[in-house]
Design an enzyme around this catalytic site. Sequence first.
Site, PDB file in Angstrom:
ATOM      1  N   SER A  42       0.627  -1.219  -0.107  1.00  0.00           N
ATOM      2  CA  SER A  42       0.290   0.028   0.476  1.00  0.00           C
ATOM      3  C   SER A  42       0.776   1.121  -0.263  1.00  0.00           C
ATOM      4  O   SER A  42       2.061   1.447   0.443  1.00  0.00           O
ATOM      5  CB  SER A  42      -0.968   0.065   1.285  1.00  0.00           C
ATOM      6  N   VAL A  43       0.360   2.363  -0.567  1.00  0.00           N
ATOM      7  CA  VAL A  43       1.168   3.536  -0.372  1.00  0.00           C
ATOM      8  C   VAL A  43       0.617   4.017   1.148  1.00  0.00           C
ATOM      9  O   VAL A  43       2.634   4.726   1.453  1.00  0.00           O
ATOM     10  CB  VAL A  43      -0.370   5.041  -0.813  1.00  0.00           C
ATOM     11  N   LYS A  44       0.434   4.358   1.669  1.00  0.00           N
ATOM     12  CA  LYS A  44       0.919   4.050   3.136  1.00  0.00           C
ATOM     13  C   LYS A  44       1.596   3.311   4.002  1.00  0.00           C
ATOM     14  O   LYS A  44       2.972   4.078   4.986  1.00  0.00           O
ATOM     15  CB  LYS A  44       0.189   3.128   4.635  1.00  0.00           C
ATOM     16  N   ASP A  45       2.979   2.814   3.134  1.00  0.00           N
ATOM     17  CA  ASP A  45       4.887   2.079   3.800  1.00  0.00           C
ATOM     18  C   ASP A  45       4.776   3.508   3.398  1.00  0.00           C
ATOM     19  O   ASP A  45       6.253   3.938   4.228  1.00  0.00           O
ATOM     20  CB  ASP A  45       5.447   1.463   2.782  1.00  0.00           C
ATOM     21  N   ALA A  48       4.922   5.907   6.594  1.00  0.00           N
ATOM     22  CA  ALA A  48       5.197   4.787   7.968  1.00  0.00           C
ATOM     23  C   ALA A  48       6.586   5.424   8.371  1.00  0.00           C
ATOM     24  O   ALA A  48       6.959   5.250   9.326  1.00  0.00           O
ATOM     25  CB  ALA A  48       4.129   3.829   8.077  1.00  0.00           C
TER      26      ALA A  48
END
Length: 453
Positions: A42-45, A48
């Site tokens: 996901s883009v959230k890596d 994070a």
Amino acid sequence: MDFSNNILETIGNTPLVKLNKIVAEIDALVLAKVETFNPGNSVKDRMAVKMIEDAEADGRLKPGGTIIEGTSGNTGMGLALVAIVKGYKLICVISDKQSKEKMDILRAVGAKVVVCPTDVEPTDARSYYSVSKRLAEETPNSWYVNQYDNMSNSLAHYEQTGPEIWKQTDGKITHFVVGVGTGGTISGVGKYLKEKNPNIKIWGIDTYGSVFKKYHETGIFDENEIYSYITEGIGEDILPKNVDFSLIDGFTKVTDKDAAVYTRKIALEEAIFVGNSAGACIKGLLQLKEHFKPDDVVVVLFHDSGSRYVGKMFNDDWMRERGFLEENVTKAEDVIKDHIDKELIVVRTEELVSHAIERMRKYKISQIPVVDINGFVGSVDETDLFRSYVADKNVAEKPIKEVMGKPFPIVKMGTPIEEVSKLFTKENDAVLVDLGNGNHHIITKYDIIGSIK
């Protein structure tokens, strides 16, 4: 040798892929930034890593500490990867509307998962916002990430995602379309792109039950717009600091059903297996098609992987239960095909009212046909039984024949659904279908409503 020192070094530089069939009616070049190629899918890596590194740098996160975050699942996965590599513990607080796959994946990568109810106010002590904050206060040597108001979120996309898109399109991008949740992606990418070219349009995809679109257009935070919705990863009942409304040119809202249907379409028509917010983005893109010209280059961002939604949008039973499955319902038997093999529950004229009530409770039904040796002779409905009980508290011990109403109409298999629908009136809440060989099945108003597309 060409290798990465750890999995975190593989984050970013995700591909830009031309979309074809699913955007055939859009007169522009449409490219998908496929963020599932990140190691956490996901883009959230991206954010994070940035949020943790910034917290380490200024001392908010100390060696051996516990990271605590409220997440829809993807941020939790990104945080888990960093926590493993850097030696931190992780507690993820997640709402119960998120898919089981997301929860299982978080546990698989070592996170402790705390599940909270979705249908509560953000200020409620049970909400995942409140529980996250409380756990951070109670847990020694912990750090509450707060991706909504942590500006390292949007900064990650300003430093990484925006420049990647600019470079991959050779600066020819004219529109950026993305789902808005925490606001980090749209604000970070939007800021970078508008600095490069102020004429680039930034469009946000919102969902019904969220406050973003109206707030952007009117400046009013309307609590009447807040209600529970199914779509994951986009929309909010709060205004995160990461959402910079001044960078956003407009929003369009997408229904839960359209988001789910188009999530499946992307897989079937483009061979790209992505998640729920991607479906919302494609439907939103189609809703905005009049804004695009033949020479435009439109980039839409796909947030996460379809593997997170195997038990939901990619499950026929789940889709069918919510009326999301696009099936052709034209005849009486189409409406009840999912339970046509179940036995018809009946009650006999000489049985007691209490027997009918007991059957309604046991099978969770509201209408029951009444039979005698000659066939169908009447019907009972929970509303009529309730009224009878109010008028006479001893009605439970009376025979059904004393309180029953008219028998339900009977139609043959093959009867058009339009004709079946006409048989439902204020006085009649069900219709029987003659299946042949003496067998019948019941169609209720609930069945009819469930078949509406």
